[in-house]
Design an enzyme around this catalytic site. Structure first.
Site, mmCIF file in Angstrom:
data_model
loop_
_atom_site.group_PDB
_atom_site.id
_atom_site.type_symbol
_atom_site.label_atom_id
_atom_site.label_comp_id
_atom_site.label_asym_id
_atom_site.label_seq_id
_atom_site.Cartn_x
_atom_site.Cartn_y
_atom_site.Cartn_z
ATOM 1 N N TYR A 32 14.516 12.592 27.244
ATOM 2 C CA TYR A 32 13.455 13.577 27.473
ATOM 3 C C TYR A 32 13.958 14.982 27.209
ATOM 4 O O TYR A 32 15.168 15.222 27.082
ATOM 5 C CB TYR A 32 12.909 13.463 28.908
ATOM 6 C CG TYR A 32 13.789 14.097 29.967
ATOM 7 C CD1 TYR A 32 14.975 13.485 30.375
ATOM 8 C CD2 TYR A 32 13.455 15.330 30.536
ATOM 9 C CE1 TYR A 32 15.783 14.083 31.331
ATOM 10 C CE2 TYR A 32 14.265 15.925 31.492
ATOM 11 C CZ TYR A 32 15.430 15.299 31.882
ATOM 12 O OH TYR A 32 16.237 15.887 32.824
ATOM 13 N N LYS A 149 20.677 13.335 27.652
ATOM 14 C CA LYS A 149 19.533 13.732 28.492
ATOM 15 C C LYS A 149 18.630 12.516 28.695
ATOM 16 O O LYS A 149 17.522 12.426 28.158
ATOM 17 C CB LYS A 149 18.786 14.920 27.881
ATOM 18 C CG LYS A 149 17.927 15.653 28.912
ATOM 19 C CD LYS A 149 17.544 17.026 28.438
ATOM 20 C CE LYS A 149 16.530 17.712 29.319
ATOM 21 N NZ LYS A 149 16.977 18.043 30.664
ATOM 22 N N GLU A 182 28.296 20.610 37.162
ATOM 23 C CA GLU A 182 27.041 21.344 36.943
ATOM 24 C C GLU A 182 26.205 21.234 38.207
ATOM 25 O O GLU A 182 26.698 20.809 39.253
ATOM 26 C CB GLU A 182 26.306 20.820 35.699
ATOM 27 C CG GLU A 182 25.945 19.350 35.768
ATOM 28 C CD GLU A 182 25.169 18.848 34.545
ATOM 29 O OE1 GLU A 182 24.628 19.645 33.761
ATOM 30 O OE2 GLU A 182 25.091 17.609 34.404
ATOM 31 N N LEU A 206 25.414 18.202 31.035
ATOM 32 C CA LEU A 206 24.441 18.294 29.953
ATOM 33 C C LEU A 206 24.720 19.554 29.130
ATOM 34 O O LEU A 206 24.941 20.618 29.716
ATOM 35 C CB LEU A 206 23.031 18.380 30.551
ATOM 36 C CG LEU A 206 21.926 18.286 29.506
ATOM 37 C CD1 LEU A 206 21.718 16.832 29.072
ATOM 38 C CD2 LEU A 206 20.622 18.849 30.034
HETATM 39 N N1 PDD Z 1 16.968 20.134 33.636
HETATM 40 N N2 PDD Z 1 22.006 19.968 33.570
HETATM 41 C C1 PDD Z 1 21.114 19.078 34.021
HETATM 42 C C2 PDD Z 1 21.592 17.893 34.773
HETATM 43 C C3 PDD Z 1 19.737 19.285 33.787
HETATM 44 O O1 PDD Z 1 18.849 18.383 34.223
HETATM 45 C C4 PDD Z 1 19.322 20.443 33.081
HETATM 46 C C5 PDD Z 1 17.881 20.716 32.788
HETATM 47 C C6 PDD Z 1 20.299 21.350 32.638
HETATM 48 C C7 PDD Z 1 19.947 22.601 31.879
HETATM 49 O O2 PDD Z 1 19.518 22.316 30.558
HETATM 50 P P1 PDD Z 1 18.507 23.247 29.775
HETATM 51 O O3 PDD Z 1 19.071 24.619 29.807
HETATM 52 O O4 PDD Z 1 18.472 22.681 28.405
HETATM 53 O O5 PDD Z 1 17.174 23.171 30.493
HETATM 54 C C8 PDD Z 1 21.635 21.083 32.892
HETATM 55 C C9 PDD Z 1 15.597 20.068 33.237
HETATM 56 C C10 PDD Z 1 14.939 21.403 33.110
HETATM 57 C C11 PDD Z 1 14.846 19.075 34.100
HETATM 58 O O6 PDD Z 1 15.336 17.971 34.219
HETATM 59 O O7 PDD Z 1 13.764 19.376 34.602
#
Ligand code: PDD
Length: 285
Positions: A32, A149, A182, A206
């Site tokens: 996703y 992801k 993270e 991620l």
């Molecule tokens: N989450 N790390 C994890 C585990 C995440 O789920 C996310 C993003 C990020 C940041 O990635 P990005 O900058 O590409 O949004 C890091 C999304 C927003 C979610 O699951 O809703």
């Protein structure tokens, strides 16, 4: 009423139905993305689609829509759901098989689902106008492929709930060596003596698009030093500033960890400089 996209059709959310044999439902077998959009303008669209295509390739789902196809779906979802502050959720699962069997099946059509949901307004680069996050900590007990992801998010969900259940806004995670990985749904950073330090990209986290954009913007448009290296728990607890980034949070300043103030407990000047630059340049991507 929310209008969603499922397998080539737009429809009210209530009408969207998938098979209970969908491997996304049975195994969390899918990829996703979440892409932010402010006043109809998507942020980081290209890198988000590239990351999704890489994720699909990594788990062997044969599906590679062009940027134009995804762009058209995102724009239609934005139009159909009002042009406000929206997150665009895009999801491709391996599809519905006739049996429950772990091996990747042949000849199964991936299920494609997308919807828009409200996200907070973009951060205003002003210390008095942004929320300071209070976070919990815990050991990172997720799998060894956190760079994918995947829609299989139970590990992240349980970690988020750990902090949420105690009234915190997020949970930051440390590996068995007590190094920062993270947050449960975001990337994490410390600032020490003006240097922005964040864990290097590997299987433990991620590769966030906000992370990529932020580091690129700081390198191109500022003198702020950046280090991508291991960050110990002691360094986190004695940092001047701690930040989180994600598509819906932009750069979120953390003011408290496990009930202890970060630095002097106030939002820091390096956050202000970084969010100011991010606000100026985020539409370059
Ligand atoms: N989450 N790390 C994890 C585990 C995440 O789920 C996310 C993003 C990020 C940041 O990635 P990005 O900058 O590409 O949004 C890091 C999304 C927003 C979610 O699951 O809703």
């Amino acid at each position: 009423m929310s209008i969603v996209f499922l397998n080539n059709e737009f429809m009210p959310m209530e009408e969207a139905k998938i098979s209970p044999m969908d491997r996304g439902f049975l195994f969390g077998d899918g990829i996703y993305e979440v892409i932010p959009s402010y006043d109809g303008k998507l942020v980081g669209f290209g890198p988000h689609i590239d990351r999704m295509n890489q994720g699909l390739e990594m788990i062997g789902i044969q599906f590679n829509w062009s940027h134009e196809q995804w762009q058209s779906i995102c724009q239609q979802l934005i139009e159909k759901n009002g042009n406000g502050n929206l997150g665009l959720y895009l999801h491709v699962s391996r599809g519905a098989d006739e049996k429950r069997f772990h091996a990747y099946p042949d000849n199964v059509e991936p299920t494609v689902y997308a919807f828009a949901f409200d996200i907070p307004a973009a951060n205003i680069p002003d210390k008095s106008k942004v929320k300071g996050y209070r976070v919990a900590t815990t050991q990172d007990l997720r799998w060894q492929r956190c760079n994918i992801k995947s829609t299989a998010l139970l590990g992240n969900v349980m970690h988020f709930q750990h902090g949420h259940g105690q009234g915190y806004n997020e949970t930051i995670l440390f590996n068995a060596e007590n190094n920062l990985t993270e947050g449960s749904a975001c990337n994490a950073y410390i600032v020490k003596d003006g240097v922005v330090i964040t864990p290097p990209l590997d299987h433990q986290l991620l590769p966030g698009i906000t992370r990529h954009m932020l580091l690129d913007i700081l390198r191109k448009h500022s003198d702020i030093k950046i280090e991508e290296r291991n960050v110990s728990m002691e360094e986190v607890m004695s940092a001047d500033e701690v930040w989180l980034t994600s598509s819906s949070k932009e750069i979120a300043p953390v003011i408290e960890i496990d009930g202890k103030p970060v630095g002097n407990g106030e939002i820091g000047d390096t956050w202000l400089a970084a969010q100011t630059l991010y606000t100026q340049h985020k539409h370059d991507y």
